[in-house]
Design an enzyme around this catalytic site. Structure first.
Site, mmCIF file in Angstrom:
data_model
loop_
_atom_site.group_PDB
_atom_site.id
_atom_site.type_symbol
_atom_site.label_atom_id
_atom_site.label_comp_id
_atom_site.label_asym_id
_atom_site.label_seq_id
_atom_site.Cartn_x
_atom_site.Cartn_y
_atom_site.Cartn_z
ATOM 1 N N LEU A 138 61.673 48.849 29.557
ATOM 2 C CA LEU A 138 61.134 50.285 29.820
ATOM 3 C C LEU A 138 61.711 50.735 31.092
ATOM 4 O O LEU A 138 61.857 49.958 32.127
ATOM 5 C CB LEU A 138 59.768 50.105 29.681
ATOM 6 C CG LEU A 138 58.991 50.033 28.715
ATOM 7 C CD1 LEU A 138 57.121 50.006 28.968
ATOM 8 C CD2 LEU A 138 59.313 50.678 27.559
ATOM 9 N N ASP A 139 61.946 52.019 31.181
ATOM 10 C CA ASP A 139 62.478 52.864 32.298
ATOM 11 C C ASP A 139 61.331 52.513 33.395
ATOM 12 O O ASP A 139 60.208 52.295 33.129
ATOM 13 C CB ASP A 139 62.706 54.405 32.003
ATOM 14 C CG ASP A 139 63.744 54.562 31.087
ATOM 15 O OD1 ASP A 139 64.567 53.589 30.811
ATOM 16 O OD2 ASP A 139 63.642 55.574 30.472
ATOM 17 N N LYS A 140 61.902 52.410 34.642
ATOM 18 C CA LYS A 140 60.835 52.179 35.842
ATOM 19 C C LYS A 140 59.689 53.357 35.838
ATOM 20 O O LYS A 140 58.736 52.775 35.945
ATOM 21 C CB LYS A 140 61.653 52.653 37.039
ATOM 22 C CG LYS A 140 60.931 52.766 38.453
ATOM 23 C CD LYS A 140 61.773 53.156 39.710
ATOM 24 C CE LYS A 140 60.804 53.299 40.730
ATOM 25 N NZ LYS A 140 61.744 53.932 41.997
#
Length: 306
Positions: A138-140
């Site tokens: 997942l993106d930051k």
């Protein structure tokens, strides 16, 4: 020491493409890194070196040699984890917004991997020292449910499910503007942005991507939506929603640079993950409740409309 990571015949659909463009779309590396490998003679076509602008031909056989990464010790860190489920094979985490999933150059601490190494005695080693156990990311600034493999058998099973599109991934987001239709889909190829290699974009030479969306609630200037991704392209929902004119609120990369809400990132949450358990061979679903930042934003939007 070099590691040969790709030896393949060029698909008919890719004949005529530049080799650097083709490899950047096929591998998890940037086009600039692929170009560097080509210039260093580490990419061979039919066992011969080529230039980055080489146009692929029928029956070309490509070999890519990747230098082994510098060995880095990733330290376990006592970082609290929101664990949704855990057994001998997998651990399911509700990742908070702002946490990076795995270490990368210049950022070797404070990541989900650092926390997992402290919590778990064993993690799958398939993805190496920097990404132990990490099957998907997942993106930051995207929060929500993630599954991590504790052993190689579980990792291979989950990776196969992802490849075969058997994993269910449901996200929720608040987007800019009001979506008129109750549900719809975006079917548009995603690849590296031709001008900005740090970004993704809908491009003709990108990889197939499909996102389904459904309106959960409409506001005066925004829409609360559910999105189901049938493919797992980098930044897929963010790119697709921006492509149809409804970027995610808080997304300064693909959306508006000036934000009217005081946010720390895009309002995107991986709410539900459905997998076939690697050992039990049973279908299981895991749900991560809406985080505080998400709930507060919806409440704020509703209050402004009263």
């Amino acid at each position: 020491m070099l590691k040969e990571v790709a030896r393949q015949n060029v698909p008919l659909a890719d004949i005529g493409k530049r080799i650097d463009v083709f490899l950047a779309s096929e591998m998890d590396y940037t086009r600039s890194y692929i170009k560097k490998l080509i210039l260093e003679g580490l990419v061979l076509v039919n066992d011969d070196t080529v230039k980055p602008n080489y146009k692929l031909k029928e029956n070309d056989k490509i070999t890519v040699n990747i230098p082994e990464a510098e060995k880095i010790d990733i330290e376990p860190e006592n970082i609290p984890l929101d664990i949704l489920y855990e057994d001998e094979d997998i651990i399911v985490i509700n990742k908070p917004q702002g946490m990076v999933v795995h270490p990368a150059p210049g950022n070797y601490s404070g990541t989900l991997v650092n926390a997992l190494l402290y919590h778990c005695k064993n993690l799958s080693g398939i993805n190496g020292v920097l990404r132990p156990g990490i099957v998907h990311r997942l993106d930051k600034d995207t929060s929500g449910v993630m599954v991590v493999a504790k052993n190689d058998k579980a990792h291979l099973s989950l990776a196969s499910q992802i490849k075969d599109r058997k994993i269910l991934k449901k996200y929720v987001a608040v987007v800019e503007g009001v979506i008129k239709e109750d549900e719809g889909y975006v079917e548009a190829p995603i690849g590296r942005h031709h001008a900005d290699r740090k970004k993704m974009a809908v491009v003709e030479d990108g990889r197939y991507a499909l996102t389904l969306y459904k309106v959960l609630e409409r506001f005066k200037n925004n829409t609360y939506v559910e999105a189901v991704i049938k493919t797992g392209r980098t930044h897929q929902i963010r790119v697709h929603m921006a492509y149809i004119g409804h970027p995610i609120v808080g997304d300064t990369v693909y959306g508006y640079k000036k934000q009217k809400f005081n946010l720390k990132g895009q309002v995107l949450h991986a709410r539900l993950l459905g997998i076939i358990h690697p050992a039990k061979n049973e279908y299981m679903e895991f749900e991560a409740p809406l985080p505080e930042y998400f709930v507060k934003l919806i409440e704020k939007i509703r209050l402004t409309e009263m």
